[in-house]
Design a protein around this motif. Structure first.
Motif, mmCIF file in Angstrom:
data_model
loop_
_atom_site.group_PDB
_atom_site.id
_atom_site.type_symbol
_atom_site.label_atom_id
_atom_site.label_comp_id
_atom_site.label_asym_id
_atom_site.label_seq_id
_atom_site.Cartn_x
_atom_site.Cartn_y
_atom_site.Cartn_z
ATOM 1 N N ILE A 184 47.170 99.490 -74.085
ATOM 2 C CA ILE A 184 47.447 99.097 -72.709
ATOM 3 C C ILE A 184 48.125 100.222 -71.929
ATOM 4 C CG2 ILE A 184 48.828 97.530 -71.302
ATOM 5 C CD1 ILE A 184 48.305 95.353 -73.317
ATOM 6 N N ALA A 185 49.048 100.932 -72.584
ATOM 7 C CA ALA A 185 49.747 102.027 -71.900
ATOM 8 C C ALA A 185 48.778 103.149 -71.526
ATOM 9 C CB ALA A 185 50.860 102.567 -72.795
ATOM 10 N N VAL A 186 47.793 103.414 -72.372
ATOM 11 C CA VAL A 186 46.801 104.455 -72.065
ATOM 12 C C VAL A 186 45.975 104.047 -70.854
ATOM 13 C CG1 VAL A 186 44.782 105.687 -72.926
ATOM 14 C CG2 VAL A 186 46.720 105.259 -74.447
ATOM 15 N N THR A 187 45.582 102.769 -70.796
ATOM 16 C CA THR A 187 44.823 102.283 -69.635
ATOM 17 C C THR A 187 45.630 102.451 -68.352
ATOM 18 O OG1 THR A 187 43.694 100.658 -71.028
ATOM 19 C CG2 THR A 187 43.655 100.280 -68.656
ATOM 20 N N ALA A 188 46.938 102.240 -68.436
ATOM 21 C CA ALA A 188 47.784 102.372 -67.252
ATOM 22 C C ALA A 188 47.828 103.799 -66.723
ATOM 23 C CB ALA A 188 49.201 101.898 -67.577
ATOM 24 N N LEU A 189 47.448 104.769 -67.558
ATOM 25 C CA LEU A 189 47.466 106.174 -67.143
ATOM 26 C C LEU A 189 46.126 106.637 -66.581
ATOM 27 C CD1 LEU A 189 49.470 107.714 -70.131
ATOM 28 C CD2 LEU A 189 50.327 107.193 -67.841
ATOM 29 N N ILE A 190 45.133 105.781 -66.570
ATOM 30 C CA ILE A 190 43.803 106.153 -66.070
ATOM 31 C C ILE A 190 43.854 106.700 -64.639
ATOM 32 C CG2 ILE A 190 41.589 105.180 -65.322
ATOM 33 C CD1 ILE A 190 41.500 103.572 -67.860
ATOM 34 N N PRO A 191 44.623 106.094 -63.722
ATOM 35 C CA PRO A 191 44.664 106.635 -62.354
ATOM 36 C C PRO A 191 45.074 108.102 -62.285
ATOM 37 C CG PRO A 191 45.603 104.441 -62.376
ATOM 38 C CD PRO A 191 45.375 104.813 -63.814
ATOM 39 N N LEU A 192 45.909 108.572 -63.228
ATOM 40 C CA LEU A 192 46.313 109.974 -63.210
ATOM 41 C C LEU A 192 45.106 110.898 -63.288
ATOM 42 C CD1 LEU A 192 49.506 110.104 -65.479
ATOM 43 C CD2 LEU A 192 49.362 110.633 -63.048
ATOM 44 N N ALA A 193 44.114 110.518 -64.075
ATOM 45 C CA ALA A 193 42.928 111.348 -64.240
ATOM 46 C C ALA A 193 41.831 111.001 -63.254
ATOM 47 C CB ALA A 193 42.394 111.209 -65.675
ATOM 48 N N VAL A 194 41.710 109.713 -62.913
ATOM 49 C CA VAL A 194 40.569 109.245 -62.129
ATOM 50 C C VAL A 194 40.787 109.419 -60.628
ATOM 51 C CG1 VAL A 194 39.214 107.208 -61.543
ATOM 52 C CG2 VAL A 194 39.804 107.651 -63.919
ATOM 53 N N TYR A 195 41.963 109.119 -60.124
ATOM 54 C CA TYR A 195 42.195 109.162 -58.676
ATOM 55 C C TYR A 195 41.872 110.528 -58.061
ATOM 56 C CZ TYR A 195 44.354 104.514 -58.342
ATOM 57 O OH TYR A 195 44.569 103.166 -58.331
ATOM 58 N N GLY A 237 38.547 111.296 -55.694
ATOM 59 C CA GLY A 237 38.950 111.483 -54.308
ATOM 60 C C GLY A 237 39.703 110.310 -53.713
ATOM 61 N N ILE A 238 40.243 109.437 -54.549
ATOM 62 C CA ILE A 238 41.001 108.285 -54.048
ATOM 63 C C ILE A 238 42.373 108.723 -53.554
ATOM 64 C CG2 ILE A 238 42.041 106.084 -54.708
ATOM 65 C CD1 ILE A 238 39.812 105.732 -56.733
ATOM 66 N N LEU A 239 43.011 109.575 -54.343
ATOM 67 C CA LEU A 239 44.364 110.027 -54.018
ATOM 68 C C LEU A 239 44.554 111.405 -54.642
ATOM 69 C CD1 LEU A 239 46.661 108.561 -52.455
ATOM 70 C CD2 LEU A 239 47.686 108.025 -54.661
ATOM 71 N N GLY A 240 45.308 112.257 -53.984
ATOM 72 C CA GLY A 240 45.574 113.580 -54.524
ATOM 73 C C GLY A 240 46.437 113.527 -55.776
ATOM 74 N N ALA A 241 46.387 114.609 -56.547
ATOM 75 C CA ALA A 241 47.143 114.654 -57.804
ATOM 76 C C ALA A 241 48.638 114.544 -57.555
ATOM 77 C CB ALA A 241 46.814 115.942 -58.555
ATOM 78 N N ASP A 242 49.138 115.235 -56.515
ATOM 79 C CA ASP A 242 50.578 115.196 -56.222
ATOM 80 C C ASP A 242 51.030 113.779 -55.867
ATOM 81 O OD1 ASP A 242 50.683 117.865 -56.688
ATOM 82 O OD2 ASP A 242 50.682 118.451 -54.574
ATOM 83 N N TYR A 262 53.874 107.499 -59.899
ATOM 84 C CA TYR A 262 54.288 107.136 -61.257
ATOM 85 C C TYR A 262 55.773 107.384 -61.480
ATOM 86 C CZ TYR A 262 49.789 106.056 -63.401
ATOM 87 O OH TYR A 262 48.612 105.441 -63.748
ATOM 88 N N PHE A 263 56.385 108.214 -60.661
ATOM 89 C CA PHE A 263 57.802 108.536 -60.851
ATOM 90 C C PHE A 263 58.591 108.300 -59.566
ATOM 91 C CE2 PHE A 263 55.605 110.956 -64.114
ATOM 92 C CZ PHE A 263 56.363 110.675 -65.229
ATOM 93 N N SER A 264 58.281 107.196 -58.916
ATOM 94 C CA SER A 264 59.043 106.824 -57.725
ATOM 95 C C SER A 264 60.447 106.375 -58.131
ATOM 96 C CB SER A 264 58.335 105.688 -56.976
ATOM 97 O OG SER A 264 58.332 104.498 -57.754
ATOM 98 N N ASP A 265 61.318 106.258 -57.142
ATOM 99 C CA ASP A 265 62.701 105.840 -57.420
ATOM 100 C C ASP A 265 62.742 104.491 -58.123
ATOM 101 O OD1 ASP A 265 63.446 108.137 -56.159
ATOM 102 O OD2 ASP A 265 64.010 107.187 -54.268
ATOM 103 N N THR A 266 61.885 103.572 -57.686
ATOM 104 C CA THR A 266 61.885 102.224 -58.267
ATOM 105 C C THR A 266 61.430 102.242 -59.717
ATOM 106 O OG1 THR A 266 61.401 101.295 -56.088
ATOM 107 C CG2 THR A 266 61.001 99.885 -57.994
ATOM 108 N N ILE A 267 60.397 103.020 -60.005
ATOM 109 C CA ILE A 267 59.886 103.093 -61.385
ATOM 110 C C ILE A 267 60.930 103.708 -62.312
ATOM 111 C CG2 ILE A 267 58.105 104.060 -62.869
ATOM 112 C CD1 ILE A 267 57.142 101.819 -61.052
ATOM 113 N N VAL A 268 61.572 104.789 -61.860
ATOM 114 C CA VAL A 268 62.608 105.426 -62.678
ATOM 115 C C VAL A 268 63.776 104.466 -62.903
ATOM 116 C CG1 VAL A 268 64.284 107.313 -62.756
ATOM 117 C CG2 VAL A 268 61.959 107.751 -61.954
ATOM 118 N N LEU A 269 64.144 103.709 -61.868
ATOM 119 C CA LEU A 269 65.204 102.714 -62.015
ATOM 120 C C LEU A 269 64.807 101.658 -63.038
ATOM 121 C CD1 LEU A 269 67.918 101.597 -61.051
ATOM 122 C CD2 LEU A 269 66.704 100.421 -59.210
#
Length: 297
Positions: A52-63, A67-72, A78-85
């Motif tokens: 499941i954790a690997v599936t959650a990382l799919i957007p990092l490679a696919v987006y 052309g859905i979203l830039g890499a940055d 994935y590392f927003s303030d809320t996620i880190v909290l």
């Protein structure tokens, strides 16, 4: 055949990405591409062909590739303030549980409260609510459940009732006729012990939910709302950790009092608990001693 099924599902997921790539939905090609990603990840999550954790990382490679979203922007999400909290609260909960700090505090408070049944019930609820402000509701209840069951198993039945009286059944609506439609309720000291156990279990479950609302980190849904609020109403009234707690705390206290009143006068109606039950703290004291003395290392 299991391997064949696994590879087939993996292929179907990739095929969904290809099929929906640049498919126009109401003139928006990006929406069709995003729909393909949603179907692919949903299929992988349900089937668990990959962790499941690997599936959650799919957007990092696919987006970025689609052309859905830039890499940055994807990495920042994935590392927003809320996620880190959220990560930090999980680590805090893990360390607290590892060193049994939560259990030690709970046992010390419960032993200090004494053996009054209603005071013990209120104590379990208060401890659960406080613990749930920093731990997840599920983790808090999982920690409290063995203590509740151990304590309830050691409750002593007292009173002048005979064995037959202690297991006598009455209808809740007050009718004793065999044809009466109301459900049966066990009365006497044995009934008091049964319904007291039910009341404590319900008290802990609902107190965890109430306590989880007091802080931003109390439960995952609080963090989601907190993040959405700041993204959607940027520049409006600033809501920080302290403001959240100050606003919610009075309501949480009111709800805890209401819960205790409902448990006492609805679930435990008709029982004089002080005459029927004696809560024995011996089992809790033994559990506290078994944890060992606190010391500086």
């Amino acid at each position: 055949w299991r391997a064949a099924v696994r590879y087939s599902i993996l292929f179907v997921g990739v095929a969904l990405l290809v099929i929906f790539w640049n498919v126009s939905l109401q003139g928006n090609s990006g929406a069709g591409t995003m729909l393909g990603v949603v179907f692919c990840m949903g299929l992988y999550w349900i089937s668990e062909v990959v962790p499941i954790a690997v599936t959650a990382l799919i957007p990092l490679a696919v987006y970025p590739f689609l052309g859905i979203l830039g890499a940055d922007e994807t990495i920042k999400a994935y590392f927003s303030d809320t996620i880190v909290l959220f990560y930090a609260t999980n680590i805090l909960a893990l360390c607290t549980t590892k060193f049994q700090l939560d259990k030690r505090i709970a046992l010390m408070v419960l032993v200090w409260i004494g053996n009054n049944p209603i005071a013990v019930l209120a104590g379990f609820m208060a401890i659960t609510a406080v613990m749930s402000t920093i731990l997840s509701n599920t983790a808090t209840v999982t920690m409290m459940l063995p203590l509740v069951l151990s304590m309830c198993a050691e409750i002593a039945e007292v009173g002048g009732g005979t064995e037959s009286e202690s297991v006598e059944l009455h209808r809740i609506d007050g009718e004793d006729d065999d044809e009466a439609p109301g459900p049966l309720r066990q009365t006497g000291v044995r009934g008091a012990k049964h319904w007291y156990t039910v009341a404590v279990l319900l008290g802990v479950a609902y107190a965890a939910n109430i306590g989880g609302t007091i802080t931003v980190i109390g439960t995952g849904t609080n963090l989601i709302f907190y993040d959405l609020y700041h993204n959607m109403f940027e520049g409006e009234l600033e809501v920080n950790f302290a403001m959240w707690s100050l606003f919610v705390l009075p309501f949480a206290l009111i709800f805890l009092v209401v819960e205790l009143v409902v448990l006492r006068f609805v679930v435990l109606w008709g029982y004089d608990l002080k005459k029927c039950l004696v809560v024995k703290n011996d089992v809790l004291e033994r559990k506290l001693v078994a944890l060992g003395a606190t010391r500086v290392e």
